[in-house]
Design a protein around this motif. Structure first.
Motif, PDB file in Angstrom:
ATOM      1  N   ALA A 176       0.834  -1.203   0.000  1.00  0.00           N
ATOM      2  CA  ALA A 176       0.000   0.000   0.000  1.00  0.00           C
ATOM      3  C   ALA A 176       0.870   1.255   0.000  1.00  0.00           C
ATOM      4  CB  ALA A 176      -0.934  -0.012   1.203  1.00  0.00           C
ATOM      5  N   ALA A 177       1.918   1.260   0.810  1.00  0.00           N
ATOM      6  CA  ALA A 177       2.828   2.410   0.869  1.00  0.00           C
ATOM      7  C   ALA A 177       3.485   2.630  -0.490  1.00  0.00           C
ATOM      8  CB  ALA A 177       3.871   2.197   1.953  1.00  0.00           C
ATOM      9  N   ASP A 178       3.904   1.569  -1.131  1.00  0.00           N
ATOM     10  CA  ASP A 178       4.529   1.687  -2.454  1.00  0.00           C
ATOM     11  C   ASP A 178       3.537   2.257  -3.466  1.00  0.00           C
ATOM     12  OD1 ASP A 178       6.874   0.658  -1.399  1.00  0.00           O
ATOM     13  OD2 ASP A 178       6.542  -1.366  -2.198  1.00  0.00           O
ATOM     14  N   TRP A 179       2.278   1.805  -3.402  1.00  0.00           N
ATOM     15  CA  TRP A 179       1.250   2.349  -4.288  1.00  0.00           C
ATOM     16  C   TRP A 179       1.092   3.852  -4.072  1.00  0.00           C
ATOM     17  CZ3 TRP A 179      -3.188   5.033  -3.169  1.00  0.00           C
ATOM     18  CH2 TRP A 179      -4.066   5.259  -4.233  1.00  0.00           C
ATOM     19  N   TYR A 180       1.060   4.278  -2.811  1.00  0.00           N
ATOM     20  CA  TYR A 180       0.880   5.688  -2.479  1.00  0.00           C
ATOM     21  C   TYR A 180       2.004   6.531  -3.089  1.00  0.00           C
ATOM     22  CZ  TYR A 180      -0.434   9.698   0.430  1.00  0.00           C
ATOM     23  OH  TYR A 180      -0.842  10.924   0.870  1.00  0.00           O
ATOM     24  N   VAL A 181       3.234   6.089  -2.890  1.00  0.00           N
ATOM     25  CA  VAL A 181       4.391   6.811  -3.420  1.00  0.00           C
ATOM     26  C   VAL A 181       4.353   6.820  -4.948  1.00  0.00           C
ATOM     27  CG1 VAL A 181       6.906   6.802  -3.565  1.00  0.00           C
ATOM     28  CG2 VAL A 181       5.780   6.411  -1.370  1.00  0.00           C
ATOM     29  N   GLU A 182       3.934   5.715  -5.553  1.00  0.00           N
ATOM     30  CA  GLU A 182       3.815   5.661  -7.017  1.00  0.00           C
ATOM     31  C   GLU A 182       2.790   6.667  -7.533  1.00  0.00           C
ATOM     32  OE1 GLU A 182       2.925   1.620  -8.177  1.00  0.00           O
ATOM     33  OE2 GLU A 182       4.760   0.880  -7.203  1.00  0.00           O
ATOM     34  N   GLN A 183       1.695   6.842  -6.798  1.00  0.00           N
ATOM     35  CA  GLN A 183       0.687   7.821  -7.214  1.00  0.00           C
ATOM     36  C   GLN A 183       1.267   9.235  -7.212  1.00  0.00           C
ATOM     37  OE1 GLN A 183      -2.338   6.870  -8.527  1.00  0.00           O
ATOM     38  NE2 GLN A 183      -1.233   4.953  -8.265  1.00  0.00           N
ATOM     39  N   LEU A 184       2.051   9.545  -6.195  1.00  0.00           N
ATOM     40  CA  LEU A 184       2.671  10.874  -6.142  1.00  0.00           C
ATOM     41  C   LEU A 184       3.635  11.057  -7.303  1.00  0.00           C
ATOM     42  CD1 LEU A 184       3.282  11.339  -2.320  1.00  0.00           C
ATOM     43  CD2 LEU A 184       1.305  11.984  -3.706  1.00  0.00           C
ATOM     44  N   ALA A 185       4.414  10.036  -7.603  1.00  0.00           N
ATOM     45  CA  ALA A 185       5.351  10.114  -8.730  1.00  0.00           C
ATOM     46  C   ALA A 185       4.595  10.239 -10.054  1.00  0.00           C
ATOM     47  CB  ALA A 185       6.251   8.881  -8.739  1.00  0.00           C
ATOM     48  N   ARG A 186       3.509   9.519 -10.167  1.00  0.00           N
ATOM     49  CA  ARG A 186       2.690   9.547 -11.394  1.00  0.00           C
ATOM     50  C   ARG A 186       2.140  10.936 -11.685  1.00  0.00           C
ATOM     51  NH1 ARG A 186      -3.099   7.039 -11.686  1.00  0.00           N
ATOM     52  NH2 ARG A 186      -3.619   7.574 -13.806  1.00  0.00           N
ATOM     53  N   HIS A 187       1.846  11.675 -10.646  1.00  0.00           N
ATOM     54  CA  HIS A 187       1.266  13.010 -10.806  1.00  0.00           C
ATOM     55  C   HIS A 187       2.287  14.132 -10.595  1.00  0.00           C
ATOM     56  CE1 HIS A 187      -2.303  10.473 -10.043  1.00  0.00           C
ATOM     57  NE2 HIS A 187      -2.870  11.302 -10.893  1.00  0.00           N
ATOM     58  N   ALA A 188       3.550  13.801 -10.505  1.00  0.00           N
ATOM     59  CA  ALA A 188       4.591  14.783 -10.168  1.00  0.00           C
ATOM     60  C   ALA A 188       4.638  15.977 -11.119  1.00  0.00           C
ATOM     61  CB  ALA A 188       5.958  14.103 -10.109  1.00  0.00           C
ATOM     62  N   GLU A 189       4.307  15.760 -12.383  1.00  0.00           N
ATOM     63  CA  GLU A 189       4.383  16.865 -13.352  1.00  0.00           C
ATOM     64  C   GLU A 189       3.412  17.988 -13.030  1.00  0.00           C
ATOM     65  OE1 GLU A 189       0.912  14.567 -14.655  1.00  0.00           O
ATOM     66  OE2 GLU A 189       2.902  13.936 -14.016  1.00  0.00           O
ATOM     67  N   MET A 190       2.436  17.734 -12.176  1.00  0.00           N
ATOM     68  CA  MET A 190       1.459  18.761 -11.801  1.00  0.00           C
ATOM     69  C   MET A 190       2.001  19.729 -10.762  1.00  0.00           C
ATOM     70  SD  MET A 190      -2.097  16.542 -11.643  1.00  0.00           S
ATOM     71  CE  MET A 190      -2.083  16.758  -9.905  1.00  0.00           C
ATOM     72  N   PHE A 191       3.156  19.415 -10.201  1.00  0.00           N
ATOM     73  CA  PHE A 191       3.709  20.235  -9.133  1.00  0.00           C
ATOM     74  C   PHE A 191       4.996  20.879  -9.608  1.00  0.00           C
ATOM     75  CE2 PHE A 191       1.338  16.726  -7.340  1.00  0.00           C
ATOM     76  CZ  PHE A 191       0.404  17.416  -6.578  1.00  0.00           C
ATOM     77  N   THR A 192       5.307  22.026  -9.048  1.00  0.00           N
ATOM     78  CA  THR A 192       6.518  22.734  -9.455  1.00  0.00           C
ATOM     79  C   THR A 192       7.427  22.960  -8.257  1.00  0.00           C
ATOM     80  OG1 THR A 192       5.411  24.861  -9.135  1.00  0.00           O
ATOM     81  CG2 THR A 192       5.365  23.918 -11.357  1.00  0.00           C
TER      82      THR A 192
END
Length: 134
Positions: A63-79
């Motif tokens: 579950a923790a790995d999934w959570y971190v993957e979601q953040l990485a997946r959406h990283a382009e939305m953050f600056t």
């Protein structure tokens, strides 16, 4: 039923999140069940349709790995330094203690990203909530 966490993601425009007031994000409101927006209280994800569940985990590290993957997946939305950072080991420790992991971030273009791991069978604070069947 074995203790587990359900994973939920909501990505949408902030106007939907805060459309006049937040009543549509509370159980009991006529729009709550069908509203695609995240609920006001994290445990209330369990009251939404099971179709909203992105994944289900019995192992905290998965579950923790999934959570971190979601953040990485959406990283382009953050600056810059605003990008969310998560420690998977700390997340796994909290999940093993049956805690929810809830994150929400404003992103480019007035969007909001919500990534959640919600404990189930039973929930720690909302023991009366029935775990959604999937």
């Amino acid at each position: 039923m074995m203790p587990h966490h359900h994973a939920y993601v909501w990505l949408g425009h902030g106007d939907v999140l805060v459309k006049p007031g937040d009543a549509h994000r509370r159980p009991g409101h006529p729009e709550f069940a069908s509203a695609q927006v995240m609920p006001l209280e994290s445990a209330d994800w369990l009251l939404k349709s099971a179709s909203r569940i992105e994944a289900t985990f019995t192992e905290p590290q998965e579950a923790a790995d999934w959570y971190v993957e979601q953040l990485a997946r959406h990283a382009e939305m953050f600056t810059g330094s605003y990008a969310p950072i998560a420690d998977p080991d700390e997340i796994a420790r909290r999940l093993a203690a049956r805690a929810d992991i809830v994150g929400g971030w404003w992103a480019t273009g007035g969007r909001f990203l919500s990534v959640n791991l919600i404990a189930c069978s039973p929930h720690r604070e909302r023991r009366e909530y029935v775990c959604p069947a999937r």
